[in-house]
Design a protein around this motif. Structure first.
Motif, PDB file in Angstrom:
ATOM      1  N   THR A  80      -9.593 -10.052 -40.818  1.00  0.00           N
ATOM      2  CA  THR A  80     -10.284  -8.837 -40.402  1.00  0.00           C
ATOM      3  C   THR A  80     -10.811  -8.071 -41.618  1.00  0.00           C
ATOM      4  N   GLY A  81     -12.041  -7.594 -41.519  1.00  0.00           N
ATOM      5  CA  GLY A  81     -12.587  -6.689 -42.526  1.00  0.00           C
ATOM      6  C   GLY A  81     -13.114  -7.350 -43.775  1.00  0.00           C
ATOM      7  N   ARG A  82     -13.363  -8.655 -43.726  1.00  0.00           N
ATOM      8  CA  ARG A  82     -13.797  -9.354 -44.932  1.00  0.00           C
ATOM      9  C   ARG A  82     -15.326  -9.503 -45.003  1.00  0.00           C
ATOM     10  N   LYS A  83     -16.045  -8.943 -44.061  1.00  0.00           N
ATOM     11  CA  LYS A  83     -17.498  -9.099 -44.025  1.00  0.00           C
ATOM     12  C   LYS A  83     -18.185  -7.727 -43.975  1.00  0.00           C
ATOM     13  N   ASN A  84     -17.786  -6.823 -44.887  1.00  0.00           N
ATOM     14  CA  ASN A  84     -18.339  -5.463 -44.870  1.00  0.00           C
ATOM     15  C   ASN A  84     -19.843  -5.425 -45.088  1.00  0.00           C
ATOM     16  N   ALA A  85     -20.351  -6.268 -45.970  1.00  0.00           N
ATOM     17  CA  ALA A  85     -21.793  -6.267 -46.232  1.00  0.00           C
ATOM     18  C   ALA A  85     -22.558  -6.718 -44.997  1.00  0.00           C
ATOM     19  N   ILE A  86     -22.041  -7.724 -44.305  1.00  0.00           N
ATOM     20  CA  ILE A  86     -22.678  -8.199 -43.083  1.00  0.00           C
ATOM     21  C   ILE A  86     -22.598  -7.132 -41.998  1.00  0.00           C
ATOM     22  N   ASP A  87     -21.507  -6.379 -41.971  1.00  0.00           N
ATOM     23  CA  ASP A  87     -21.347  -5.318 -40.972  1.00  0.00           C
ATOM     24  C   ASP A  87     -22.310  -4.159 -41.201  1.00  0.00           C
ATOM     25  N   THR A  88     -22.852  -4.033 -42.424  1.00  0.00           N
ATOM     26  CA  THR A  88     -23.665  -2.856 -42.737  1.00  0.00           C
ATOM     27  C   THR A  88     -25.086  -3.250 -43.155  1.00  0.00           C
ATOM     28  N   TYR A  89     -25.385  -3.307 -44.443  1.00  0.00           N
ATOM     29  CA  TYR A  89     -26.780  -3.400 -44.881  1.00  0.00           C
ATOM     30  C   TYR A  89     -27.075  -4.646 -45.722  1.00  0.00           C
ATOM     31  N   GLY A  90     -26.224  -5.629 -45.632  1.00  0.00           N
ATOM     32  CA  GLY A  90     -26.467  -6.866 -46.351  1.00  0.00           C
ATOM     33  C   GLY A  90     -26.506  -6.693 -47.851  1.00  0.00           C
ATOM     34  N   GLU A  91     -25.823  -5.637 -48.341  1.00  0.00           N
ATOM     35  CA  GLU A  91     -25.746  -5.272 -49.764  1.00  0.00           C
ATOM     36  C   GLU A  91     -27.079  -4.809 -50.343  1.00  0.00           C
ATOM     37  N   TYR A  92     -28.070  -4.585 -49.489  1.00  0.00           N
ATOM     38  CA  TYR A  92     -29.298  -3.940 -49.965  1.00  0.00           C
ATOM     39  C   TYR A  92     -28.992  -2.498 -50.348  1.00  0.00           C
ATOM     40  N   SER A  93     -27.993  -1.939 -49.673  1.00  0.00           N
ATOM     41  CA  SER A  93     -27.489  -0.606 -49.991  1.00  0.00           C
ATOM     42  C   SER A  93     -25.990  -0.701 -50.220  1.00  0.00           C
ATOM     43  N   LYS A  94     -25.407   0.371 -50.747  1.00  0.00           N
ATOM     44  CA  LYS A  94     -23.956   0.406 -50.936  1.00  0.00           C
ATOM     45  C   LYS A  94     -23.251   0.442 -49.582  1.00  0.00           C
ATOM     46  N   HIS A  95     -21.995   0.025 -49.586  1.00  0.00           N
ATOM     47  CA  HIS A  95     -21.137   0.163 -48.413  1.00  0.00           C
ATOM     48  C   HIS A  95     -19.718   0.411 -48.889  1.00  0.00           C
ATOM     49  N   SER A  96     -18.903   0.978 -48.017  1.00  0.00           N
ATOM     50  CA  SER A  96     -17.523   1.272 -48.357  1.00  0.00           C
ATOM     51  C   SER A  96     -16.723  -0.018 -48.479  1.00  0.00           C
ATOM     52  N   GLY A  97     -15.654   0.031 -49.242  1.00  0.00           N
ATOM     53  CA  GLY A  97     -14.761  -1.111 -49.333  1.00  0.00           C
ATOM     54  C   GLY A  97     -13.807  -1.208 -48.156  1.00  0.00           C
ATOM     55  N   SER A  98     -13.779  -0.188 -47.308  1.00  0.00           N
ATOM     56  CA  SER A  98     -12.865  -0.177 -46.161  1.00  0.00           C
ATOM     57  C   SER A  98     -13.460  -0.951 -44.990  1.00  0.00           C
ATOM     58  N   ALA A  99     -12.599  -1.696 -44.294  1.00  0.00           N
ATOM     59  CA  ALA A  99     -13.034  -2.418 -43.106  1.00  0.00           C
ATOM     60  C   ALA A  99     -13.463  -1.437 -42.025  1.00  0.00           C
ATOM     61  N   LEU A 100     -14.410  -1.855 -41.192  1.00  0.00           N
ATOM     62  CA  LEU A 100     -14.825  -1.030 -40.063  1.00  0.00           C
ATOM     63  C   LEU A 100     -14.080  -1.410 -38.787  1.00  0.00           C
ATOM     64  N   SER A 101     -13.803  -2.685 -38.587  1.00  0.00           N
ATOM     65  CA  SER A 101     -13.156  -3.139 -37.350  1.00  0.00           C
ATOM     66  C   SER A 101     -11.647  -2.902 -37.377  1.00  0.00           C
TER      67      SER A 101
ATOM     68  N   ARG B 102     -13.996   4.619 -40.708  1.00  0.00           N
ATOM     69  CA  ARG B 102     -14.853   3.937 -39.731  1.00  0.00           C
ATOM     70  C   ARG B 102     -15.968   4.861 -39.248  1.00  0.00           C
ATOM     71  N   VAL B 103     -15.599   5.990 -38.678  1.00  0.00           N
ATOM     72  CA  VAL B 103     -16.605   6.847 -38.038  1.00  0.00           C
ATOM     73  C   VAL B 103     -17.474   7.570 -39.058  1.00  0.00           C
ATOM     74  N   GLY B 104     -16.963   7.756 -40.284  1.00  0.00           N
ATOM     75  CA  GLY B 104     -17.782   8.359 -41.325  1.00  0.00           C
ATOM     76  C   GLY B 104     -18.984   7.494 -41.664  1.00  0.00           C
ATOM     77  N   ALA B 105     -18.796   6.164 -41.615  1.00  0.00           N
ATOM     78  CA  ALA B 105     -19.916   5.250 -41.874  1.00  0.00           C
ATOM     79  C   ALA B 105     -20.975   5.367 -40.795  1.00  0.00           C
ATOM     80  N   TYR B 106     -20.553   5.683 -39.564  1.00  0.00           N
ATOM     81  CA  TYR B 106     -21.508   5.812 -38.466  1.00  0.00           C
ATOM     82  C   TYR B 106     -22.336   7.100 -38.599  1.00  0.00           C
ATOM     83  N   ILE B 107     -21.690   8.212 -38.928  1.00  0.00           N
ATOM     84  CA  ILE B 107     -22.438   9.465 -39.059  1.00  0.00           C
ATOM     85  C   ILE B 107     -23.359   9.420 -40.284  1.00  0.00           C
ATOM     86  N   ALA B 108     -22.948   8.693 -41.323  1.00  0.00           N
ATOM     87  CA  ALA B 108     -23.805   8.560 -42.508  1.00  0.00           C
ATOM     88  C   ALA B 108     -25.064   7.764 -42.167  1.00  0.00           C
TER      89      ALA B 108
END
Length: 395
Positions: free
Chosen positions: A252-273, A282-288
């Motif tokens: 679980t949580g090993r595909k953060n870049a795939i879950d977000t922006y494909g590393e075109y942009s930054k993403h958190s190191g924390s898992a979303l699922s 989790r929800v902070g990433a959604y409001i951002a």
């Protein structure tokens, strides 16, 4: 800012072991919240050959969640039915801990006043990012948008028995060349599709089938299409037999870049699922994402990245940063001021606005599990509250 470059993003199908773990974790979150919207649940999953391990910490007024049954339902729905790994015969180990009762999360966000929302603080620290750009109609970067489309199409031709010899595991990667900071051409396409047997079909037939049923349909309606120089790789290492947990492990949580922006942009190191909505990571990433998308939709910038930093014991982020990479129509500082005035980045405010505790009950088949494959953001196949552009007027 670099104007001419090439960028790649990857995606995976829902049968990839990491995504299988994400789906099991989020299906458990859905099941808890369907029974008790105020439940707390944090769950992680690991999978390997013939075995699944689930670790969970939870607090709920009901305790009717059958963890192993939920996992088996996900495995069956994803499509694993061969002897190497299937819902009926795989072993499932659990490590479950029921948390001590706490009133911290037992607030009804729908009835809270602004003062009461202010008193509800976050209980973990994180820096999250949201991003949007005008490269696609979903306001997502083109490489991850296309990578997801390819991965989804692989699953589609398998589930519809167009290519019945495929297994649930697959990977995609798209390379896009940019000219003057705009998508210019498709540099490369990589598809790795798993098949049941090495001889059926022959390798050349597999490659031809993937081109005709996966790659060509995906690009049919895209503005930027492959050209004569586009490099197309289909299982470049040769046949990929069976795949899935029998071939490689998942977590679980090993595909953060795939879950977000494909590393075109930054993403958190924390898992979303695997986390209920009380978790700000989790929800902070959604409001951002919501904030960034509305800025781009309002044409204040061609690209926008939002950074929110949260500290334990505070309700508001200690830092709100805006970066428009030189594409902003007004200063980034002015956009930041507008965000802080018109967007509620507080935990209870986010839960209230997006109705995050009740969506699993209101969505057929659950809600969070649907996010756990093909991205938590930029989805056009699910009605996500953070994908709305209903704040453009404030700009």
């Amino acid at each position: 800012m670099k104007k001419d470059f090439m960028f790649t993003s990857e995606s995976v199908t829902e049968g990839h072991p990491d995504k299988l773990c994400d789906q099991i974790s989020d299906a458990i979150v859905d099941r808890f919240l369907q029974q008790d919207p105020y439940a707390r649940i944090i769950t992680e999953c690991a999978v390997s050959t013939g075995i699944i391990f689930i670790a969970a910490r939870f607090q709920s007024n009901t305790n009717n969640v059958d963890f192993t049954n939920v996992a088996r339902q996900v495995i069956e729905k994803v499509g694993y039915d061969k002897k190497e790994f299937n819902a009926k015969t795989c072993s499932i180990l659990t490590s479950l801990k029921e948390l001590s009762p706490s009133k911290y999360h037992l607030f009804d966000e729908k009835t809270l006043s602004d003062e009461e929302i202010e008193k509800i603080t976050v209980n973990n620290q994180v820096t999250v990012f949201g991003f949007a750009c005008n490269q696609t109609y979903s306001l997502m970067p083109l490489p991850i948008w296309l990578a997801h489309k390819l991965a989804r199409q692989i699953s589609e031709v398998r589930s519809q028995q167009i290519l019945p010899y495929l297994t649930p595991d697959g990977k995609t990667q798209i390379g896009v060349e940019y000219k003057n900071h705009r998508p210019y051409r498709i540099h490369s396409i990589t598809v790795i599709a798993s098949q049941n047997k090495p001889s059926k079909p022959e390798f050349q037939q597999l490659q031809d089938d993937i081109r005709e049923t996966v790659i060509y349909p995906v690009f049919k309606d895209e503005d930027v299409k492959p050209d004569a120089q586009t490099r197309i790789f289909i299982n470049p290492d040769g046949p990929f037999i069976r795949g899935g947990p029998a071939a490689h492990s998942g977590l679980t949580g090993r595909k953060n870049a795939i879950d977000t922006y494909g590393e075109y942009s930054k993403h958190s190191g924390s898992a979303l699922s695997g986390k209920d909505p009380i978790r700000i990571d989790r929800v902070g990433a959604y409001i951002a994402r919501y904030a960034a998308k509305n800025i781009v939709a309002a044409k204040l910038a061609d690209e926008c990245e939002i950074q929110l930093s949260y500290s334990i014991g505070l309700s508001r982020p200690v830092s709100v940063q805006v970066e428009t990479f030189g594409t902003g129509k007004i200063a980034d500082e002015e956009i930041t001021t507008l965000l802080e005035k018109h967007f509620d980045f507080r935990l209870a405010g986010i839960i209230k606005q997006f109705n995050l505790r009740h969506l699993p009950s209101l969505t057929k088949g659950g809600f969070y599990r649907k996010l756990s494959a093909y991205g938590h953001v930029g989805r056009m196949d699910i009605e996500l509250p953070w994908e709305k552009v209903d704040k453009v007027d404030v700009f």
